[in-house]
Design an enzyme around this catalytic site. Structure first.
Site, PDB file in Angstrom:
ATOM      1  N   GLY A 126       0.825  -1.052  -0.018  1.00 36.30           N
ATOM      2  CA  GLY A 126      -0.105  -0.029  -0.010  1.00 36.30           C
ATOM      3  C   GLY A 126       0.804   1.282  -0.062  1.00 36.30           C
ATOM      4  N   HIS A 127       0.492   2.412   0.819  1.00 39.03           N
ATOM      5  CA  HIS A 127       1.112   3.416   0.730  1.00 39.03           C
ATOM      6  C   HIS A 127       1.474   3.965   2.390  1.00 39.03           C
ATOM      7  CE1 HIS A 127      -0.046   3.221  -3.354  1.00 39.03           C
ATOM      8  NE2 HIS A 127       1.043   3.673  -3.778  1.00 39.03           N
ATOM      9  N   TYR A 140       0.292   4.051   7.825  1.00 37.04           N
ATOM     10  CA  TYR A 140       0.316   3.037   6.593  1.00 37.04           C
ATOM     11  C   TYR A 140      -0.933   2.293   6.320  1.00 37.04           C
ATOM     12  CZ  TYR A 140       5.186   2.965   7.889  1.00 37.04           C
ATOM     13  OH  TYR A 140       6.440   3.256   8.033  1.00 37.04           O
ATOM     14  N   CYS A 141      -1.505   2.742   5.176  1.00 31.65           N
ATOM     15  CA  CYS A 141      -2.521   2.385   4.200  1.00 31.65           C
ATOM     16  C   CYS A 141      -2.314   1.103   3.700  1.00 31.65           C
ATOM     17  CB  CYS A 141      -3.260   3.427   3.764  1.00 31.65           C
ATOM     18  SG  CYS A 141      -4.827   3.279   3.077  1.00 31.65           S
ATOM     19  N   ILE A 142      -2.804  -0.104   3.939  1.00 25.75           N
ATOM     20  CA  ILE A 142      -2.271  -1.377   3.276  1.00 25.75           C
ATOM     21  C   ILE A 142      -3.367  -2.365   2.659  1.00 25.75           C
ATOM     22  CG2 ILE A 142      -1.339  -3.580   3.894  1.00 25.75           C
ATOM     23  CD1 ILE A 142       0.480  -0.920   4.512  1.00 25.75           C
TER      24      ILE A 142
END
Length: 181
Positions: A126-127, A140-142
């Site tokens: 992700g980012h 942390y967008c996963i």
């Protein structure tokens, strides 16, 4: 076979068809129904995909344990660092260890973002963004599809016993607070 169990990860050789079900360690096949589901999940991780928000396995997941890479099993995130970001994807304030995460610049949508990938399997996770909670300020967008959840009570049996003290410390902190009140 590149799977040697937790603590003994060896890099997989990834090619155009390497993420197929037959190349995935058997430990990661059991929780999913049907080949198409597992191929889709590993495809997101290995082909830089993104799943839909609010329609994925872990966005609202509350169980205690750790999240590992769906391909290699490398430990990535803890439920202790998970929070509700309102985005529809699981969000964490930090990784379990910084050496399991690689950050890369991503300008694929015409904006500059920081992509996060797993160190061993090179899975697209992700980012990471700088609008997360204290103390890290990171989010942390996963993708759930890139993760496998290992419940706290299964960490030892699954070979992740080294992470059990994280949850013991949390329990002790709560117990000490209860005593002080």
């Amino acid at each position: 076979d590149n799977w040697h169990g937790p603590g003994e990860w060896k890099p997989h050789t990834f090619g155009s068809n390497s993420w197929k079900l037959e190349n995935l360690p058997s430990e990661f096949r059991v929780e999913f129904e049907g080949e198409s589901e597992i191929n889709w999940r590993v495809g997101i991780a290995q082909q830089d995909g993104t799943e839909r928000p609010f329609q994925n396995a872990y966005w609202n997941h509350k169980q205690t344990g750790i999240y590992v890479d769906i391909v290699s099993g490398e430990p990535l995130f803890s439920s202790l660092d998970k929070f509700d970001s309102g985005t529809g994807w699981p969000s964490f304030s930090k990784p379990l260890t910084t050496d399991q995460i690689i950050e890369k610049t991503d300008a694929s949508l015409g904006i500059k973002r920081t992509e996060v990938r797993s160190a061993i399997a090179d899975s697209h996770l992700g980012h990471v963004f700088t609008d997360g909670p204290a103390p890290t300020g990171l989010r942390y967008c996963i993708n759930s599809a890139a993760l496998k959840f290992i419940p706290k009570d299964q960490l030892q049996a699954a070979g992740y016993a080294e992470f059990l003290p994280l949850f013991t410390q949390q329990t002790n902190a709560v117990s000490n607070t209860d005593i002080a009140i």
